[in-house]
Design a protein around this motif. Sequence first.
Motif, PDB file in Angstrom:
ATOM      1  N   UNK A 393       0.846  -1.185   0.000  1.00 56.50           N
ATOM      2  CA  UNK A 393       0.000   0.000   0.000  1.00 56.50           C
ATOM      3  C   UNK A 393       0.889   1.245   0.000  1.00 56.50           C
ATOM      4  N   UNK A 394       0.610   2.153  -0.920  1.00 59.06           N
ATOM      5  CA  UNK A 394       1.353   3.416  -0.983  1.00 59.06           C
ATOM      6  C   UNK A 394       0.497   4.496  -0.319  1.00 59.06           C
ATOM      7  N   UNK A 395       1.045   5.160   0.667  1.00 55.74           N
ATOM      8  CA  UNK A 395       0.311   6.199   1.381  1.00 55.74           C
ATOM      9  C   UNK A 395       0.446   7.534   0.632  1.00 55.74           C
ATOM     10  N   UNK A 396      -0.430   7.731  -0.328  1.00 56.23           N
ATOM     11  CA  UNK A 396      -0.401   8.957  -1.121  1.00 56.23           C
ATOM     12  C   UNK A 396      -0.813  10.156  -0.269  1.00 56.23           C
ATOM     13  N   UNK A 397      -0.256  11.321  -0.593  1.00 49.86           N
ATOM     14  CA  UNK A 397      -0.478  12.519   0.214  1.00 49.86           C
ATOM     15  C   UNK A 397      -1.911  13.035   0.130  1.00 49.86           C
ATOM     16  N   UNK A 398      -2.639  12.676  -0.936  1.00 48.36           N
ATOM     17  CA  UNK A 398      -4.008  13.188  -1.062  1.00 48.36           C
ATOM     18  C   UNK A 398      -5.011  12.427  -0.199  1.00 48.36           C
ATOM     19  N   UNK A 399      -4.551  11.358   0.476  1.00 55.68           N
ATOM     20  CA  UNK A 399      -5.401  10.610   1.389  1.00 55.68           C
ATOM     21  C   UNK A 399      -4.703  10.489   2.745  1.00 55.68           C
ATOM     22  N   UNK A 400      -5.487  10.211   3.768  1.00 58.01           N
ATOM     23  CA  UNK A 400      -4.922   9.990   5.101  1.00 58.01           C
ATOM     24  C   UNK A 400      -5.259   8.560   5.510  1.00 58.01           C
ATOM     25  N   UNK A 401      -4.415   7.622   5.092  1.00 60.38           N
ATOM     26  CA  UNK A 401      -4.680   6.212   5.341  1.00 60.38           C
ATOM     27  C   UNK A 401      -4.619   5.881   6.833  1.00 60.38           C
ATOM     28  N   UNK A 402      -3.712   6.557   7.552  1.00 62.50           N
ATOM     29  CA  UNK A 402      -3.635   6.337   8.989  1.00 62.50           C
ATOM     30  C   UNK A 402      -4.948   6.679   9.670  1.00 62.50           C
ATOM     31  N   UNK A 403      -5.567   7.776   9.236  1.00 64.18           N
ATOM     32  CA  UNK A 403      -6.853   8.183   9.781  1.00 64.18           C
ATOM     33  C   UNK A 403      -7.931   7.165   9.433  1.00 64.18           C
ATOM     34  N   UNK A 404      -7.926   6.675   8.200  1.00 64.17           N
ATOM     35  CA  UNK A 404      -8.941   5.711   7.789  1.00 64.17           C
ATOM     36  C   UNK A 404      -8.819   4.406   8.566  1.00 64.17           C
ATOM     37  N   UNK A 405      -7.602   3.965   8.837  1.00 56.83           N
ATOM     38  CA  UNK A 405      -7.402   2.756   9.646  1.00 56.83           C
ATOM     39  C   UNK A 405      -8.086   2.918  11.002  1.00 56.83           C
ATOM     40  N   UNK A 406      -7.875   4.076  11.623  1.00 60.30           N
ATOM     41  CA  UNK A 406      -8.448   4.335  12.950  1.00 60.30           C
ATOM     42  C   UNK A 406      -9.971   4.434  12.891  1.00 60.30           C
ATOM     43  N   UNK A 407     -10.484   5.080  11.850  1.00 55.29           N
ATOM     44  CA  UNK A 407     -11.933   5.281  11.746  1.00 55.29           C
ATOM     45  C   UNK A 407     -12.657   3.971  11.518  1.00 55.29           C
ATOM     46  N   UNK A 408     -12.145   3.130  10.606  1.00 54.05           N
ATOM     47  CA  UNK A 408     -12.812   1.853  10.337  1.00 54.05           C
ATOM     48  C   UNK A 408     -12.817   0.986  11.594  1.00 54.05           C
TER      49      UNK A 408
END
Length: 431
Positions: A393-408
């Motif tokens: 998984x590439x953590x692109x700057x236009x998304x906040x994958x860390x935030x999505x992990x926590x939210x899900x």
Amino acid sequence: MQKALGLVCLILTSCVLLYVVLWKNVSEQWTRSVFVGEIEHTDDRTLTYQTNITSALDVSSFGTTFIYKDENSHSIEREATITPIPVLYKKNFTKLPEWDFEDVYLQDHLARKPTCPKSLKNTEDLKFQEALLPNIQLWLYKGLLNLSEWNRLAHFNNPFGFMEYNYNEVKVAVDLIQKPQSSILLPVPGSAKDGCIRCAVVGSGGILNNSKMGKEIDSHDYVFRVNGALIQGFEEDVGNKTSVYVHTAFSLYSTILRFRKYGNHIIPQDEGIKYVMIPEGLRDFQWLQGLLQGKEAIGSFKGVRPLKFFNGHFNESRFYVLHPDFLRYIRNRFMPSKQMQGKAWAMYRPTNGAFALFLALHTCDIVDAYGYITEDHHKYSNYYFEKFEKTKVIFYINHDYGLEIKIWKKLHDSGIIRLYQRQENLNKTKT
């Protein structure tokens, strides 16, 4: 001579003062009139009403005639002349600009009123319940964009509004979008005795590789899929039913080209399928114009015929475009990222998968998420269809994958969704 000079100075001073007063009055009226969409504010009486707006605009308030209350509660009707505000540019803001009407959204009072006892309205998560707007306007269509609404939405960057865009370029596309026959995307199945709509939302995460979740996914009343929704050859892991396909113009176009080597040749085309488009930017409205006119697109997709990607299965009555207010509401109330407070603020937006999941949460009563990013994502390939050549998984700057992990995870722990996590990993965690 001195008297004449004094008289001239007095006249000039009076003119300057008169100019300042008039300009202040005009500029204040203009400023007040563009901020809250269809509700015009052009004097002190209506300005008081402006400060009392706390939640949403009513879709039924569209038009150029406005009725408001004065200090004596008398109704006053006024015709308004509206012109586009000057273009706002993202480069002029060092972080996300915050307007007084940032958290004001259109609402649809014809939205579904759930009868399911497990509806999100009954969640025990008080923070989620406070943030939730069950009647949020989901769809953008002809009649919902005029100059007054443009002036409101032009304050927000894409895909949350129309900052930097030209009114006519966007409106010509929006005016082609049919109003949905019903605000309700998915009806309650006849077999649902409890009145509940059960949905699966399927992402493309590698966690689904060899998961054997296909039958479970297809057992839901409806199945949402996003982006490169590869099915053929992967049915055992991801099922083969698609009820709603969520996409942007770019994700639809690019995933067919990028994932062709994995067998991705067409987008899902099930009978009765609903297509939901996220208007990500100007190129999406250019794509829309080509799609809905049956012509080649212009701009970024010049020479491309969008209609061909639907292989004869396109039906305008089953095609929906998400409203920028819905997208901004999801970002502001559920997925605010720290990135919005930095110089790269305009680049951030939730993923297509995130928008699809929240669309399901506003459409269904029971939602299960599969193929969404989890804390242990590094154990899996980026995509479930990468069986031999695996990428991370590439953590692109236009998304906040860390935030999505926590939210899900938080939504799962609160019982708002059921997030699929590999059972073997959960067992190891428990021991």
